[in-house]
Write an enzyme that holds these catalytic residues in place. Structure first.
Site, short mmCIF file in Angstrom:
data_model
loop_
_atom_site.label_atom_id
_atom_site.label_comp_id
_atom_site.label_asym_id
_atom_site.label_seq_id
_atom_site.Cartn_x
_atom_site.Cartn_y
_atom_site.Cartn_z
N CYS A 127 15.41 -7.19 -30.20
CA CYS A 127 14.39 -6.76 -31.15
C CYS A 127 14.79 -6.99 -32.61
CB CYS A 127 14.06 -5.29 -30.93
SG CYS A 127 13.51 -4.93 -29.24
N HIS A 160 10.18 -3.19 -36.91
CA HIS A 160 10.00 -3.58 -35.52
C HIS A 160 9.14 -2.53 -34.84
CE1 HIS A 160 10.64 -4.20 -31.33
NE2 HIS A 160 11.50 -3.21 -31.20
N ASN A 174 5.72 -2.67 -27.59
CA ASN A 174 6.96 -3.24 -28.11
C ASN A 174 7.08 -4.68 -27.62
OD1 ASN A 174 9.62 -4.04 -28.56
ND2 ASN A 174 10.50 -2.05 -28.03
#
Length: 400
Positions: free
Chosen positions: A176, A326, A356
């Site tokens: 990520c 993020h 996500n």
């Protein structure tokens, strides 16, 4: 623990005649910030360089190149899975998921969909916005932890885009945090390597590594791709003011998808292994995550990283127009924004519709914000990625 400071230094000066192989060098970069424009003054000393004339050595010198973000694009799969859909698979509900994560929907690859195709689509849109032809691309950076080839997907993207000059293309694996690392890498290639147009793509398909019977993880992840075109410019137009990067391998136990070996019974394994050779088919486990520990890590380390990058840039939280994190969990986003005293109206979030998406989340959210008119040319953005590794990093950038 490893870390990187956001001060740029030049590449090793090119010497027009041979020097001793045992050459050693020391480089230091000094940044001066004024009115959000930056010149990078760099000095270097090289053993033996004193014997060279000024025409043979460019030390010290002023680095006149900067880099700017000039185009963005994104792509998502057509299949949408809602919280209500997940409630049919595991014991959960729309309210349970949305309250704890802020997520309502996510997109997932299905059928003949491919992550590479998504990445190519996002890249084409970024090039179109930047008005850059594929043949003008010098470098393709594919930030992903889920490539469709063990050896990387970037060269296939370069091929699909039709880059006839065979520019370098390679993958960056940092989960990520991948896109932020890709952005900083692009800047380094431009400033130190003479590249002009660098395509940075964040793309992941973590749905392929999710245990769909584990409600702690299957509710979180979606698939997507996002891309940014980073272009060389004069130092006065520089759009990457500072960055801050870190990793801590000790935290790997809290978030991972480790390799596992599936032993075979036959004399010959599926990979053709024979006697006295390990007979196993390697694969990766599903994502394993300690949610509470990852949350603690994010709300502690991410604000510190952004504050460090702001300090290096000579800025404060009041100088940024947007906070773009993020898109992992809305509670993390809210906690970091509160710590940095950034009001909700200056926080970019599209987590609710996509979940996500790992390395894709930042460029995906930025692309939507730019195309909707929210983010405009000249706006300053504090962005940060964080995740498996553990890795985390931040960058202070200007759009356009």
């Amino acid at each position: 623990m490893a870390n990187a400071s956001g001060f740029f230094s030049p590449s090793v000066p090119s010497l027009r005649r041979r020097v001793q192989p045992s050459i050693g060098f020391y480089r230091s970069g000094f940044c001066f910030q004024a009115k959000i424009s930056k010149r990078v003054f760099c000095s270097s000393t090289i053993e033996g360089a004193e014997k060279l004339s000024p025409s043979q050595s460019r030390v010290p010198r002023i680095v006149s190149k900067g880099c700017k973000l000039v185009g963005c694009g994104s792509a998502v799969p057509s299949l949408q899975i809602s919280n209500d859909d997940l409630a049919k698979i595991v014991e959960t509900s729309d309210e349970w998921i949305s309250v704890r994560t802020g997520i309502h929907n996510r997109r997932v690859l299905s059928g003949k969909d491919s992550l590479t195709a998504l990445a190519v689509e996002a890249a084409k849109r970024a090039l179109e916005m930047a008005q850059v032809d594929p043949d003008e691309v010098d470098l393709v950076l594919m930030c992903t932890s889920t490539p469709e080839d063990l050896f990387g997907s970037a060269p296939q993207i370069q091929k699909a885009l039709g880059c006839k000059k065979n520019p370098l293309a390679y993958d960056i694996t940092a989960a990520c945090s991948g896109f932020v690392l890709g952005l900083v890498s692009a800047a380094c290639h431009i400033r130190g390597g003479g590249f002009h147009n660098v395509l940075v793509i964040g793309a992941d398909a973590l749905s392929r590594y999710v245990d769909w019977t584990d409600r702690g993880t299957c509710i979180l992840f979606g698939d997507a791709a996002g891309a940014i075109l980073v272009q060389a410019c004069d130092s006065e137009q520089d759009g990457l003011f500072a960055f801050d990067l870190h990793s801590d391998g000790d935290g790997q136990r809290h978030l991972n998808a480790s390799m596992k070996n599936n032993e075979t019974d036959s004399t010959l394994g599926s990979n053709g292994s024979v006697l006295d050779v390990p007979q196993a088919r390697s694969s990766y486990s599903c994502i394993q995550m300690n949610g509470k520990e990852v949350f603690r890590f994010a709300v502690r380390c991410v604000p510190q990283s952004i504050e460090s990058a702001l300090e290096k840039a000579g800025l404060s939280g009041s100088n940024i127009d947007w906070l773009l994190l993020h898109q992992a969990n809305q509670r993390i986003i809210d906690a970091v924004a509160m710590r940095l005293e950034v009001p909700p109206e200056r926080v970019i979030s599209n987590l609710a519709q996509y979940g996500n998406t790992s390395a894709a989340s930042i460029p995906l959210a930025l692309d939507e914000a730019v195309r909707s008119g929210k983010v405009q040319s000249g706006h300053t953005i504090a962005t940060a990625g964080f995740g498996a590794g553990l890795t985390w990093g931040s960058a202070i950038v200007r759009w356009g």
